[in-house]
Design a protein around this motif. Sequence first.
Motif, PDB file in Angstrom:
ATOM      1  N   VAL B 265      -2.723 -11.991 -11.898  1.00  0.00           N
ATOM      2  CA  VAL B 265      -1.640 -11.507 -11.052  1.00  0.00           C
ATOM      3  C   VAL B 265      -1.983 -11.624  -9.575  1.00  0.00           C
ATOM      4  N   GLU B 266      -3.228 -11.858  -9.311  1.00  0.00           N
ATOM      5  CA  GLU B 266      -3.627 -11.869  -7.904  1.00  0.00           C
ATOM      6  C   GLU B 266      -2.751 -12.814  -7.086  1.00  0.00           C
ATOM      7  N   SER B 267      -2.542 -13.961  -7.685  1.00  0.00           N
ATOM      8  CA  SER B 267      -1.828 -14.963  -6.910  1.00  0.00           C
ATOM      9  C   SER B 267      -0.375 -14.564  -6.698  1.00  0.00           C
ATOM     10  N   LYS B 268       0.124 -13.796  -7.609  1.00  0.00           N
ATOM     11  CA  LYS B 268       1.536 -13.463  -7.487  1.00  0.00           C
ATOM     12  C   LYS B 268       1.771 -12.280  -6.561  1.00  0.00           C
ATOM     13  N   ALA B 269       0.734 -11.519  -6.393  1.00  0.00           N
ATOM     14  CA  ALA B 269       0.926 -10.343  -5.562  1.00  0.00           C
ATOM     15  C   ALA B 269       1.269 -10.766  -4.143  1.00  0.00           C
ATOM     16  N   ILE B 270       2.360 -10.323  -3.681  1.00  0.00           N
ATOM     17  CA  ILE B 270       2.740 -10.647  -2.316  1.00  0.00           C
ATOM     18  C   ILE B 270       1.962  -9.736  -1.397  1.00  0.00           C
ATOM     19  N   ASP B 271       1.318 -10.339  -0.508  1.00  0.00           N
ATOM     20  CA  ASP B 271       0.501  -9.542   0.376  1.00  0.00           C
ATOM     21  C   ASP B 271       1.348  -9.051   1.537  1.00  0.00           C
ATOM     22  N   LEU B 272       2.052  -8.035   1.243  1.00  0.00           N
ATOM     23  CA  LEU B 272       2.927  -7.479   2.255  1.00  0.00           C
ATOM     24  C   LEU B 272       2.178  -6.316   2.882  1.00  0.00           C
ATOM     25  N   SER B 273       1.848  -6.452   4.091  1.00  0.00           N
ATOM     26  CA  SER B 273       1.124  -5.340   4.685  1.00  0.00           C
ATOM     27  C   SER B 273       1.723  -5.029   6.041  1.00  0.00           C
ATOM     28  N   ARG B 274       1.205  -4.019   6.601  1.00  0.00           N
ATOM     29  CA  ARG B 274       1.704  -3.556   7.875  1.00  0.00           C
ATOM     30  C   ARG B 274       1.681  -4.681   8.909  1.00  0.00           C
ATOM     31  N   ASP B 275       2.660  -4.699   9.728  1.00  0.00           N
ATOM     32  CA  ASP B 275       2.744  -5.675  10.822  1.00  0.00           C
ATOM     33  C   ASP B 275       3.070  -7.092  10.376  1.00  0.00           C
ATOM     34  N   THR B 276       3.382  -7.239   9.118  1.00  0.00           N
ATOM     35  CA  THR B 276       3.808  -8.558   8.679  1.00  0.00           C
ATOM     36  C   THR B 276       5.227  -8.795   9.178  1.00  0.00           C
ATOM     37  N   TRP B 277       5.488 -10.016   9.573  1.00  0.00           N
ATOM     38  CA  TRP B 277       6.859 -10.355   9.920  1.00  0.00           C
ATOM     39  C   TRP B 277       7.610 -10.730   8.663  1.00  0.00           C
TER      40      TRP B 277
END
Lengths: 116, 1039
Positions: B265-277
């Motif tokens: 699942v690592e690859s699918k996890a969207i790395d949405l974090s603070r300060d992302t546009w």
Amino acid sequence: MGSAAAQIPTSFGHELRACLRCRLVKTYDQFRESGCENCPFFKMDEDNERVVDCTTPNFTGIISVMEPSRSWAARWLRIGKFVPGCYTLAVSEALPEDLQNLCEDEHVQYAPPKRV
Amino acid sequence: MPRRGDEDDDDLEPEEEEYQAYDEDEEEEEEEEDRGVSSRKRRRSEFIDDVAEEDDEEEDEDDDDDYGGGGGGGGGRRPRPKRRSGSEFFDLEAQVDTDDEEEEEDGEDDFIVDGGAELPDEDDGRRIQRRPLLSREDEQEDVEALERRIQARYARSSHTEYDEETTDVEQQAHLPSVRDPKLWMVKCAIGREREAVICLMQKYIDKGTELQITSAVALDHLKNYIYIEAYKEAHVKEACKGLRNIFSQKVMLVPIKEMTDVLSVESKAIDLSRDTWVRMKIGTYKGDLAKVVDVDNVRQRVTVKLIPRIDLQALANKMEGREVVKKKAFVPPPRFMNIDEARELNIRVERRRDPMTGDYFENISGMLFKDGFLYKTVSIKSISSQNIKPTFDELEKFRKPGENGDGDMASLSTLFANRKKGHFMKGDAVIVIKGDLKNLKGWVEKVEEENVHIRPEMKGLPKTLAVNEKELCKYFEPGNHVKVVSGTQEGATGMVVKVEQHVLIILSDTTKEHIRVFADDVVESSEVTSGVTRIGDYELHDLVLLDNMSFGVIIRVESEAFQVLKGVPDRPEVALVKLREIKCKIEKKINVQDRHKNTVSVKDIVRIIEGPCKGKQGPVEHIHRGVLFIYDRHHLEHAGFICAKAHCCIIVGGSRTGGNRNGDSYSRFPSLRTPPRIPESPRRFSRGGPPLDSGGRHRGGRGHDGLVGTTVKVRQGPYKGYRGRVVEIKGGSVRVELESQMKVVTVDRNFISDNVVVSTPYRDAPRYGMGSETPMHPSRTPLHPYMTPMRDPGATPIHDGMRTPMRDRAWNPYTPMSPPRDNWEDGNPASWGTSPQYQAGSPPLRAYEAPTPGSGWANTPGGNYSEAGTPRDSSAYANAPSPYLPSTPGGQPLTPNSASYLPGTPGGQPMTPGTGGLDAMSPVIGGDNEVFLMPDILVSVRRSGEESVVGIVREVLVDGSCRVVLGSSGNGETVTALADEMVVVAPRKNDKIKIMAGLLRGSTGKLIGVDGSDGIVKVDDTLDVKILDLVSLAKLAQP
């Protein structure tokens, strides 16, 4: 058989957090009260601020590991040596650096999440 | 004792405990054996199998005291470890964790099947034995034991590193085998996936081993199903019994190969974090840029901050209970919220403190505002976070009102994340934007994966510093000349006039306007270009009609504007024009009369005899309203364009008065027009000057080839319906290169029709079949219509060099024919009629031309350009009606050879009748043997005063020069090399080659042998083996 299992999350969505090192999933309160069964050196139960640093609400998927040593999935996910319990498949953050250093001091392996 | 570290601990491993008793028995036996046998050292160096032996050693050292007890089992020894300090325990345990994992891997690996069960057991045994040893240390001061302990620790730490480094490889060892439990897919209530697996866990804890499943998985992205890991399907069903969220009627086995996919699942996890546009996907804010403030992955919600689009008046109306007229499709423009304004409208604003963050928010009817931004919590699904590249303007707007660029640096992080690989290059000036070294300037020395080594500007610092590339920004200073390499302004060049943090203000070279770009998008460059050659439908050098009914020719294309040389004769007037200000392209084909009433058509060469540009001459590129746009290469301003009134010019070489007929009318009546054709061509020739007469004749001769290069359609025969280009003409048949099939076929001349609509609207009507006709210039490539500066036969050798080789390449797709030429021809007919002396010359010509139609100019007899230096070729050249040459500007690169010999045939047009005859009659039509450079071939570039360097042709420019990347692997700098600076690198046997001439031009293959001057080539596409002239082969650059 086997060692005592970790606490089982008392809720299924809200408040769930995952330990950034071992990926154990429990609620915030559970971490605060009894820390992480696999990573006692974080001493989350003693220092509640630590809970926020050591755990994350951002994780993907849950796996309940009944028999870590026999489970292929647990081995694949590298949680085969941890206590039975609910884990997450992946966390999206890395452990803060100071805590990584702590792991090092404790001679505990820490593998940051893979970024793809 | 390298194993030592591995061996301790694992109290937690149930399995091990299970086997413990058995283990120790085994150990005892082994101990006994060992004692009699081997030295300790040897054993230590051995591997896993020795583990048991090592244990023995330990026991030995323990004076065998423990031996008796050891047989008794783990229970007796257990208490001892407790004496150790807690920290030690943890150390060891954690250490072992990883190691054990490895061991297990090994064990379960198919190769060491037996080991799987035993190893853990041995571990246990060891641990138990060693602990007593340690506990005694103090009393006995056992130096050896101490040493070993140190060794063990050392081994452990190194082992840890190893483990971390090789995780990927190791992971392979974890691949599921047939001996592992299987994954079963089980249906569960939708939305209850997590709950279900947690319930299973709870059930396991409650019921213990009764539940024979080993794990249960809930994936976030898979609804309605969970996976359960167990050896048997029955176990799964048993485990699910009584859980109402799980429907275990149907249990599906996951194939072993897909098991890892389930957990990946690592690859699918969207790395949405603070300060992302991110961008909003739906609703009022659809498409709007937003910045992530908080992410709640559990609830799948994210809090973003946006520039609000709120109609305060409407809001006020609504709050006062007034009727709100909903205007559909009205989206308020984004605007920062002004709380005071809202208050004035009597909108109730509550100020609240967020309990979590401690920040104050203004709450207006449920919407939260802070600093003018709207804070909105939305579902993760309603935003898109992939490949978000905020534009410069958006980011500018997103800046907090009153905030300067400084605070924005953090938000650049996402921009930086989008950087291409190789963003920084050695020598780049950079500035550190984050961390302790912030604002330190330096130069890039070396670029590694993530770290950039910079040579700091400041003295007293280490020579080089490694800085994470995310903390670096390119640095420019006012005065630098730069080129924009990405973003909306891509391609523009200019001078940096101001630097505002990461934003540069550049004075564009072409528009002379200020453009604002990110420093990141810019590289230092001395190049001056607009980068683009077309916007919308308009292209460089197009004649366009502007808003105010004025017109002009585009002389430069900016990223958002054109520079247009207006059609104002006498004084050059350049206007900067935006796309919307252009009404249309003027494509009409018009002829005008020059001062002497000669017809001037596009592509005719004229000389300006009046006005500021008096004396200049060049081909006419556009004609509109009596104004000529003349292209003079030597005119340095306005991209070489000169605007002049038609009656201020004279057509070069045309002193006669010409009729006003338009050639087009002829084309429609081939029968009518045939006879005049020949005569007309002479006139073209005449441009060269005095030697016109003979030229005229040859002209006619050349006329035969008119068909060559034209696009024709096959009307009959097996290829009926196909379209193609005439490659050559042989007697009564023509060889046509089919457009659709990439091959050349021979078709009866009567079977083709050439009135095919080609891309150029200017194209003449059919003229085929008429041997005596003047040549036609068929298709042109729209892209290079203007590139043929040198139609003029009298041109200097240089020009010859540039144009000559191409002339034959009419069939070659790379050789665009300029449409204007047609005009020109059309215009010509008129003149011949009135010039008797030409006619006189033409009849004989016609006589022989007719039988060899098309043998023409396009083909040199014998046609091998590689031998271009021979006189024969030159003569062939001369024959070729030079006026045509210029018209084939076509980006076709010349071979260096051709360039060199061309000058030897100056003017080329004063031809002797004899040559004319040769041309016309020559039976050999080898037009397809010329060698021209092509992209991807290796050349050696030699510039004056420099060593020759190997490079790869990247692009062949119109004038025959090439863009060449230096270095045999194409990693050097890119230069533009003139045609005569390049020599094709001759391939050797077994080299990959590209064929540069002949019908297979462009094909690649392998040179499998050399026979004299012939190369034996295996063609890649067809796998045919061909014998080709070595000269036509070039070594192909290895990609």
